[in-house]
Motif scaffolding. Sequence first.
Motif, PDB file in Angstrom:
ATOM      1  N   ALA A 227      61.560  40.617  46.140  1.00  0.00           N
ATOM      2  CA  ALA A 227      61.178  39.922  44.907  1.00  0.00           C
ATOM      3  C   ALA A 227      60.299  38.723  45.231  1.00  0.00           C
ATOM      4  O   ALA A 227      59.240  38.536  44.619  1.00  0.00           O
ATOM      5  CB  ALA A 227      62.434  39.476  44.140  1.00  0.00           C
ATOM      6  N   LEU A 228      60.709  37.936  46.206  1.00  0.00           N
ATOM      7  CA  LEU A 228      59.911  36.747  46.563  1.00  0.00           C
ATOM      8  C   LEU A 228      58.570  37.127  47.165  1.00  0.00           C
ATOM      9  O   LEU A 228      57.553  36.517  46.865  1.00  0.00           O
ATOM     10  CB  LEU A 228      60.716  35.835  47.496  1.00  0.00           C
ATOM     11  CG  LEU A 228      61.596  34.789  46.796  1.00  0.00           C
ATOM     12  CD1 LEU A 228      62.560  35.379  45.819  1.00  0.00           C
ATOM     13  CD2 LEU A 228      62.296  33.907  47.798  1.00  0.00           C
ATOM     14  N   GLN A 229      58.562  38.161  47.999  1.00  0.00           N
ATOM     15  CA  GLN A 229      57.300  38.615  48.595  1.00  0.00           C
ATOM     16  C   GLN A 229      56.340  39.130  47.538  1.00  0.00           C
ATOM     17  O   GLN A 229      55.136  38.926  47.637  1.00  0.00           O
ATOM     18  CB  GLN A 229      57.556  39.680  49.659  1.00  0.00           C
ATOM     19  CG  GLN A 229      58.168  39.110  50.918  1.00  0.00           C
ATOM     20  CD  GLN A 229      58.641  40.186  51.896  1.00  0.00           C
ATOM     21  OE1 GLN A 229      58.634  41.373  51.600  1.00  0.00           O
ATOM     22  NE2 GLN A 229      59.081  39.759  53.066  1.00  0.00           N
ATOM     23  N   SER A 230      56.873  39.797  46.519  1.00  0.00           N
ATOM     24  CA  SER A 230      55.996  40.301  45.461  1.00  0.00           C
ATOM     25  C   SER A 230      55.334  39.145  44.698  1.00  0.00           C
ATOM     26  O   SER A 230      54.208  39.271  44.230  1.00  0.00           O
ATOM     27  CB  SER A 230      56.769  41.211  44.493  1.00  0.00           C
ATOM     28  OG  SER A 230      57.606  40.464  43.628  1.00  0.00           O
ATOM     29  N   LEU A 231      56.043  38.030  44.601  1.00  0.00           N
ATOM     30  CA  LEU A 231      55.460  36.850  43.946  1.00  0.00           C
ATOM     31  C   LEU A 231      54.318  36.280  44.774  1.00  0.00           C
ATOM     32  O   LEU A 231      53.307  35.842  44.219  1.00  0.00           O
ATOM     33  CB  LEU A 231      56.543  35.783  43.753  1.00  0.00           C
ATOM     34  CG  LEU A 231      57.597  36.096  42.708  1.00  0.00           C
ATOM     35  CD1 LEU A 231      58.787  35.165  42.857  1.00  0.00           C
ATOM     36  CD2 LEU A 231      57.001  36.002  41.312  1.00  0.00           C
ATOM     37  N   GLN A 232      54.474  36.292  46.076  1.00  0.00           N
ATOM     38  CA  GLN A 232      53.425  35.769  46.940  1.00  0.00           C
ATOM     39  C   GLN A 232      52.184  36.664  46.930  1.00  0.00           C
ATOM     40  O   GLN A 232      51.090  36.198  47.148  1.00  0.00           O
ATOM     41  CB  GLN A 232      53.932  35.606  48.375  1.00  0.00           C
ATOM     42  CG  GLN A 232      54.859  34.418  48.516  1.00  0.00           C
ATOM     43  CD  GLN A 232      55.273  34.193  49.942  1.00  0.00           C
ATOM     44  OE1 GLN A 232      55.732  35.101  50.618  1.00  0.00           O
ATOM     45  NE2 GLN A 232      55.093  32.965  50.406  1.00  0.00           N
ATOM     46  N   ALA A 233      52.394  37.948  46.667  1.00  0.00           N
ATOM     47  CA  ALA A 233      51.275  38.900  46.677  1.00  0.00           C
ATOM     48  C   ALA A 233      50.425  38.813  45.405  1.00  0.00           C
ATOM     49  O   ALA A 233      49.339  39.376  45.351  1.00  0.00           O
ATOM     50  CB  ALA A 233      51.820  40.323  46.838  1.00  0.00           C
ATOM     51  N   GLN A 234      50.919  38.125  44.406  1.00  0.00           N
ATOM     52  CA  GLN A 234      50.191  38.050  43.120  1.00  0.00           C
ATOM     53  C   GLN A 234      49.025  37.107  43.194  1.00  0.00           C
ATOM     54  O   GLN A 234      48.940  36.176  43.868  1.00  0.00           O
ATOM     55  CB  GLN A 234      51.139  37.610  42.005  1.00  0.00           C
ATOM     56  CG  GLN A 234      52.197  38.640  41.722  1.00  0.00           C
ATOM     57  CD  GLN A 234      53.150  38.217  40.617  1.00  0.00           C
ATOM     58  OE1 GLN A 234      52.976  37.219  39.941  1.00  0.00           O
ATOM     59  NE2 GLN A 234      54.188  39.000  40.424  1.00  0.00           N
TER      60      GLN A 234
END
Length: 130
Positions: A123-130
């Motif tokens: 979840a946190l990594q997906s936020l960084q990928a945005q």
Amino acid sequence: MDYGISITLPDDFDAAMPKVIEALAEQGFGVLTEIDMAATLKKKLDVQIAPHVILGACNPPLAYRAVQVEESIGLLLPCNVVVRSGDGGTVVEALDPQVMVGVTGNEELTGVADEASTRLRAALQSLQAQ
């Protein structure tokens, strides 16, 4: 002791909040509670802090598995996700689920902690990928 998983997003607080909730949902975590620390501290103590919210997130299948192993695990479930204004953006922090294994000493919780950790990190990594 390192007990959290943390990232900093370039977004301001108001833009980050819905993104965090969506990223958690994509990993099976629903937000059951939302504690607005800034509003609470202003109301109760008349002090001002930067935006700071504690989300009570829950993944029911993981919570159920954990409580089957350790009845009192609700005290340690990695349910709190903090979203707060930080230098240059918004900080998102979650309790590292491995903490519940370390505190209880119950190795039977390892599988649950591993899956919860994988999901929270995703979840946190997906936020960084945005």
